[in-house]
Write a protein that holds these residues in place. Structure first.
Motif, PDB file in Angstrom:
ATOM      1  N   LEU A  58       0.825  -1.215   0.000  1.00  0.00           N
ATOM      2  CA  LEU A  58       0.000   0.000   0.000  1.00  0.00           C
ATOM      3  C   LEU A  58       0.855   1.260   0.000  1.00  0.00           C
ATOM      4  O   LEU A  58       0.430   2.293  -0.535  1.00  0.00           O
TER       5      LEU A  58
ATOM      6  N   ARG B 158       3.225   1.845  -1.747  1.00  0.00           N
ATOM      7  CA  ARG B 158       3.656   2.109  -3.118  1.00  0.00           C
ATOM      8  C   ARG B 158       2.511   2.574  -4.026  1.00  0.00           C
ATOM      9  O   ARG B 158       2.719   2.802  -5.216  1.00  0.00           O
ATOM     10  N   PHE B 159       1.288   2.692  -3.463  1.00  0.00           N
ATOM     11  CA  PHE B 159       0.161   3.266  -4.199  1.00  0.00           C
ATOM     12  C   PHE B 159       0.107   4.772  -3.959  1.00  0.00           C
ATOM     13  O   PHE B 159       0.813   5.310  -3.099  1.00  0.00           O
ATOM     14  N   ALA B 160      -0.730   5.448  -4.726  1.00  0.00           N
ATOM     15  CA  ALA B 160      -0.913   6.885  -4.536  1.00  0.00           C
ATOM     16  C   ALA B 160      -1.532   7.168  -3.162  1.00  0.00           C
ATOM     17  O   ALA B 160      -2.269   6.342  -2.628  1.00  0.00           O
TER      18      ALA B 160
ATOM     19  N   PRO C 288      -0.350   7.238   0.036  1.00  0.00           N
ATOM     20  CA  PRO C 288      -0.152   6.079   0.919  1.00  0.00           C
ATOM     21  C   PRO C 288      -0.724   6.254   2.323  1.00  0.00           C
ATOM     22  O   PRO C 288      -1.288   5.306   2.881  1.00  0.00           O
TER      23      PRO C 288
ATOM     24  N   GLN D 275      -4.526   5.822   2.141  1.00  0.00           N
ATOM     25  CA  GLN D 275      -4.910   4.455   1.759  1.00  0.00           C
ATOM     26  C   GLN D 275      -4.580   3.451   2.859  1.00  0.00           C
ATOM     27  O   GLN D 275      -5.369   2.543   3.136  1.00  0.00           O
TER      28      GLN D 275
ATOM     29  N   LEU E 271       0.096  -4.450  -7.696  1.00  0.00           N
ATOM     30  CA  LEU E 271       1.011  -3.327  -7.897  1.00  0.00           C
ATOM     31  C   LEU E 271       1.365  -3.168  -9.375  1.00  0.00           C
ATOM     32  O   LEU E 271       1.438  -2.049  -9.897  1.00  0.00           O
TER      33      LEU E 271
ATOM     34  N   ASN F  55      -1.877  -1.816 -11.023  1.00  0.00           N
ATOM     35  CA  ASN F  55      -1.920  -0.419 -10.580  1.00  0.00           C
ATOM     36  C   ASN F  55      -3.165   0.330 -11.064  1.00  0.00           C
ATOM     37  O   ASN F  55      -3.075   1.437 -11.614  1.00  0.00           O
TER      38      ASN F  55
ATOM     39  N   PRO G  51      -7.646   1.590  -6.140  1.00  0.00           N
ATOM     40  CA  PRO G  51      -7.160   2.395  -5.013  1.00  0.00           C
ATOM     41  C   PRO G  51      -6.424   1.497  -4.014  1.00  0.00           C
ATOM     42  O   PRO G  51      -6.730   0.303  -3.884  1.00  0.00           O
ATOM     43  N   GLY G  52      -5.470   2.060  -3.296  1.00  0.00           N
ATOM     44  CA  GLY G  52      -4.638   1.260  -2.409  1.00  0.00           C
ATOM     45  C   GLY G  52      -5.427   0.477  -1.366  1.00  0.00           C
ATOM     46  O   GLY G  52      -5.149  -0.700  -1.114  1.00  0.00           O
TER      47      GLY G  52
ATOM     48  N   ALA H 216      -7.144  -2.435  -2.999  1.00  0.00           N
ATOM     49  CA  ALA H 216      -6.130  -3.438  -3.340  1.00  0.00           C
ATOM     50  C   ALA H 216      -5.712  -4.214  -2.098  1.00  0.00           C
ATOM     51  O   ALA H 216      -5.564  -5.447  -2.132  1.00  0.00           O
TER      52      ALA H 216
END
Length: 437
Positions: free
Chosen positions: A35, A37-39, A41, A44, A176, A179, A182-183, A186
């Motif tokens: 998570l 590494r998602f937008a 962070p 999320q 990932l 992508n 949303p984090g 995911a």
């Protein structure tokens, strides 16, 4: 010599459970690393933490099905009686999950009751909807794992958990790469994939045990009724419910302190990461029940608990006070500097937690073996009460002192949590009569 031999037997009872718990608790760092590494962070991770906390709260009545199965499944009749209880329980809780996740009840809980920031609450909504079958999968798996442990198959529990961790890691890497989600959503798919696969694997591992050792054995004792099973299990379920109420209570407190989004995200990472360190202590509860059933003395049991407490405390100190802290938070979890700093501070402030976990787990196991589940329940009630009072006092004190840092917010959560664990241990020790060696 006798204590040494008993310690060796206890070690081999405990080790498969400890490895299973460790692998299971590694799920949280793996998910948080994905998570991060998602937008967005922080938002999320916090949103996923809210969804996970609510799902764990709903799931709480099924966690102790492992201990219930160990204690009550003795043959064909008791297996089917407990199975009926399990199916009724997980169906009811799945309906409750749907009611919260897919109706305005979620807004009432997240926004009005917990007072979460809007962005965090919205991130958690989709995640909770994905986790609809979470409780059913966990309940089914815990029941079958109890049967496996009861009949000497604890190693299969470890294998199943290893498969779960491998599944989680593979799904995390895949999402990932994709992508798109949303984090928080995911994260929900990552953990759901793991629990569904582990439930299926537990079923496959248990089938031979059922065919060869459980179902052929007809019991001479009167059959278990649903009322008897409920009377045994519900105090344990209530204990877990009280345990997991800590998470939304802590989120609600942090939401009322400085930098709430960052504080909730840091708490999620600290608590989730420390589960892996504390996992060896968690395993002592079921190991204690199984050990006492094999006539291992309490003296040997508590000597072993002391070794686990010391080992896990040293492991946390190594993580919190050496360069490993930066390596873990910044390189492995990929946290940005804004989030990594309070997480390391949280590790340092939780140094007593591994030992408290070990001794608390053993004391609960001793009480469960003695069929004193009501004492376990009230011990957890003391834990929750002290935690709630600590959080309330911490919020008032932080506001009175004009605290502004995220570290101050996090300190309120971690200190209340540890003080509550200490109070529970003190309660479990009251009026305890050690069993004979």
């Amino acid at each position: 010599m006798k204590t040494r031999v008993q310690g060796s037997v206890l070690f081999w009872l405990w080790l498969p459970l400890a490895l299973s718990f460790t692998l299971m608790m590694l799920e949280s760092p793996v998910t948080n690393a994905a998570l991060a590494r998602f937008a967005e962070p922080s938002v999320q991770i916090a949103g996923f933490g809210v969804a996970l906390g609510l799902s764990l709260l709903i799931e709480s009545p099924v966690i102790m099905l492992l201990a219930t199965a160990i204690a009550l499944v003795q043959g064909r009749e008791s297996f089917f009686a407990v199975l009926r209880f399990v199916l009724t329980l997980i169906t009811s809780l799945t309906l409750l999950t749907a009611l919260i996740a897919f109706t305005p009840l979620y807004d009432l809980i997240a926004l009005r009751l917990l007072g979460l920031p809007v962005r965090v609450a919205e991130a958690g909504r989709g995640a909770m909807q994905v986790m609809l079958l979470w409780t059913a999968a966990i309940g089914w798996r815990r029941f079958l794992q109890g049967v496996l442990v009861r009949y000497g198959g604890a190693r299969f529990v470890t294998w199943g958990t290893a498969i779960r961790l491998a599944t989680i890691t593979a799904v995390a890497v895949g999402l990932l790469w994709w992508n798109v989600l949303p984090g928080a959503v995911a994260g929900a798919w990552i953990v759901m994939a793991g629990v569904l696969v582990e439930a299926a694997v537990a079923t496959l591992f248990t089938l031979p045990v059922l065919r060869e050792r459980v179902l052929p054995h007809h019991e001479a004792t009167p059959p278990l009724t649903q009322r008897v099973i409920g009377r045994f299990h519900l105090p344990l379920a209530g204990t877990t419910l009280l345990t997991l109420l800590v998470h939304p209570l802590t989120a609600a407190a942090l939401a009322r302190l400085p930098q709430p989004e960052l504080a909730i995200a840091a708490w999620q990472v600290v608590f989730g990461s420390l589960l892996a360190v504390r996992s060896w202590g968690f395993a002592l509860q079921e190991a204690s029940v199984a050990a006492l059933q094999q006539r291992i003395s309490e003296r040997a049991l508590f000597a072993f608990t002391g070794k686990v407490a010391l080992g896990t405390t040293l492991a946390l100190a190594l993580l919190a006070f050496t360069p490993l802290a930066g390596l873990f938070t910044e390189r492995l979890l990929a946290l940005n500097a804004e989030l990594a700093s309070p997480v390391v501070y949280g590790f340092q402030m939780c140094l007593l937690l591994p030992a408290l976990t070990a001794y608390g787990s053993t004391l609960r196991g001793v009480r469960i073996y003695a069929k004193q589940t009501a004492v376990v329940y009230w011990g957890m009630a003391v834990n929750l009460l002290v935690n709630a009072l600590g959080l309330a006092a911490g919020v008032l004190l932080a506001r009175a002192l004009g605290a502004q840092s995220v570290e101050a917010s996090l300190l309120v959560g971690v200190m209340a949590f540890q003080l509550a664990a200490l109070a529970e241990i003190a309660y479990l020790l009251r009026g305890r009569t050690p069993t004979a060696s």
